[in-house]
Each structure stands twice: as C-alpha cells, then as structure tokens.
Write a protein that holds these residues in place. Structure first.
Motif, PDB file in Angstrom:
ATOM      1  N   UNK A  89      81.907  42.705 -33.664  1.00 54.32           N
ATOM      2  CA  UNK A  89      82.408  43.735 -34.575  1.00 54.32           C
ATOM      3  C   UNK A  89      81.274  44.671 -34.994  1.00 54.32           C
ATOM      4  N   UNK A  90      80.078  44.126 -35.219  1.00 54.67           N
ATOM      5  CA  UNK A  90      78.932  44.978 -35.548  1.00 54.67           C
ATOM      6  C   UNK A  90      78.648  45.952 -34.407  1.00 54.67           C
ATOM      7  N   UNK A  91      78.752  45.484 -33.176  1.00 53.03           N
ATOM      8  CA  UNK A  91      78.531  46.349 -32.013  1.00 53.03           C
ATOM      9  C   UNK A  91      79.542  47.491 -32.008  1.00 53.03           C
ATOM     10  N   UNK A  92      80.809  47.170 -32.259  1.00 53.33           N
ATOM     11  CA  UNK A  92      81.852  48.202 -32.317  1.00 53.33           C
ATOM     12  C   UNK A  92      81.629  49.157 -33.493  1.00 53.33           C
ATOM     13  N   UNK A  93      81.239  48.616 -34.633  1.00 56.55           N
ATOM     14  CA  UNK A  93      80.993  49.455 -35.806  1.00 56.55           C
ATOM     15  C   UNK A  93      79.880  50.460 -35.535  1.00 56.55           C
ATOM     16  N   UNK A  94      78.807  50.004 -34.907  1.00 56.34           N
ATOM     17  CA  UNK A  94      77.686  50.896 -34.614  1.00 56.34           C
ATOM     18  C   UNK A  94      78.108  51.981 -33.631  1.00 56.34           C
ATOM     19  N   UNK A  95      78.872  51.592 -32.621  1.00 61.08           N
ATOM     20  CA  UNK A  95      79.357  52.568 -31.641  1.00 61.08           C
ATOM     21  C   UNK A  95      80.243  53.608 -32.321  1.00 61.08           C
ATOM     22  N   UNK A  96      81.161  53.164 -33.171  1.00 61.47           N
ATOM     23  CA  UNK A  96      82.049  54.079 -33.885  1.00 61.47           C
ATOM     24  C   UNK A  96      81.260  55.030 -34.783  1.00 61.47           C
ATOM     25  N   UNK A  97      80.266  54.496 -35.475  1.00 62.07           N
ATOM     26  CA  UNK A  97      79.467  55.331 -36.375  1.00 62.07           C
ATOM     27  C   UNK A  97      78.654  56.364 -35.593  1.00 62.07           C
ATOM     28  N   UNK A  98      78.053  55.935 -34.491  1.00 58.99           N
ATOM     29  CA  UNK A  98      77.281  56.878 -33.671  1.00 58.99           C
ATOM     30  C   UNK A  98      78.176  57.981 -33.128  1.00 58.99           C
ATOM     31  N   UNK A  99      79.373  57.638 -32.667  1.00 60.97           N
ATOM     32  CA  UNK A  99      80.308  58.648 -32.166  1.00 60.97           C
ATOM     33  C   UNK A  99      80.664  59.658 -33.261  1.00 60.97           C
ATOM     34  N   UNK A 100      80.938  59.178 -34.465  1.00 63.00           N
ATOM     35  CA  UNK A 100      81.269  60.074 -35.574  1.00 63.00           C
ATOM     36  C   UNK A 100      80.063  60.938 -35.943  1.00 63.00           C
ATOM     37  N   UNK A 101      78.891  60.352 -35.943  1.00 61.07           N
ATOM     38  CA  UNK A 101      77.669  61.085 -36.287  1.00 61.07           C
ATOM     39  C   UNK A 101      77.431  62.213 -35.284  1.00 61.07           C
ATOM     40  N   UNK A 102      77.572  61.926 -33.992  1.00 62.96           N
ATOM     41  CA  UNK A 102      77.341  62.953 -32.976  1.00 62.96           C
ATOM     42  C   UNK A 102      78.413  64.042 -33.007  1.00 62.96           C
ATOM     43  N   UNK A 103      79.642  63.697 -33.350  1.00 63.21           N
ATOM     44  CA  UNK A 103      80.684  64.720 -33.503  1.00 63.21           C
ATOM     45  C   UNK A 103      80.339  65.667 -34.639  1.00 63.21           C
ATOM     46  N   UNK A 104      79.783  65.137 -35.684  1.00 62.56           N
ATOM     47  CA  UNK A 104      79.446  65.933 -36.857  1.00 62.56           C
ATOM     48  C   UNK A 104      78.210  66.803 -36.621  1.00 62.56           C
ATOM     49  N   UNK A 105      77.213  66.269 -35.938  1.00 61.66           N
ATOM     50  CA  UNK A 105      75.930  66.960 -35.795  1.00 61.66           C
ATOM     51  C   UNK A 105      75.770  67.757 -34.514  1.00 61.66           C
ATOM     52  N   UNK A 106      76.675  67.621 -33.550  1.00 62.27           N
ATOM     53  CA  UNK A 106      76.474  68.327 -32.284  1.00 62.27           C
ATOM     54  C   UNK A 106      77.736  68.998 -31.829  1.00 62.27           C
TER      55      UNK A 106
END
Length: 82
Positions: free
Chosen positions: A65-82
């Motif tokens: 679940x931590x692996x999925x959480x990190x992936x989800x957060x990174x995807x959201x972060x990159x959508x916001x910043x790029x």
C-alpha cells in the motif's frame, strides 16, 4: 495521546498509541503514514492483541500500500507541476 510501544521493522516505523479508549497503530515510511484505530474493548488481551494483528501478511500488505501511495502521490505531484 501517548505512545505505548514502538516495534522495530526494516521497512517502516511502527508505533502503537493509546487515546480515548482506542489503540492507534501508526505505520510510517518516509513522508507517508497509515493509521489504524481499534477500540480497546474489542481486543481481549489489550496491547498484546495489537501485536498479534501485525503479522507478516498484514505488514506485507502495508508495504504494498505504501508503494501504491507513493506512486499516486508522485503522479498527482507531476500533474500539478508539469
């Protein structure tokens, strides 16, 4: 809220807390956290029952679940910043 136990684990930090007649299992990995709350009344052997819940199968699921959480957060972060 008070910490009643900390369990060693190679992948994350596990703390067991007590607050308002509940046991709180807090599992941290880097900037991510998973929290589980259990009424003390539901456990027959107090904090020892909490230790029994933290078996290898459960902790493997937590790690996934931590692996999925990190992936989800990174995807959201990159959508916001790029």
């Amino acid at each position: 809220m008070r910490i009643i136990a900390e369990l060693p684990h190679p992948d994350f930090k596990i703390s067991i807390l007590s607050m308002n007649s509940k046991f709180i299992i807090k599992i941290e990995k880097g900037t991510l956290e998973q929290t589980y709350k259990l009424p003390e009344m539901d456990l027959t052997d107090g904090v020892n029952s909490v230790f029994e819940l933290l078996d290898e199968d459960f902790l493997n699921t937590v790690l996934a679940r931590f692996t999925d959480m990190l992936k989800d957060f990174k995807n959201a972060y990159y959508r916001y910043n790029y």
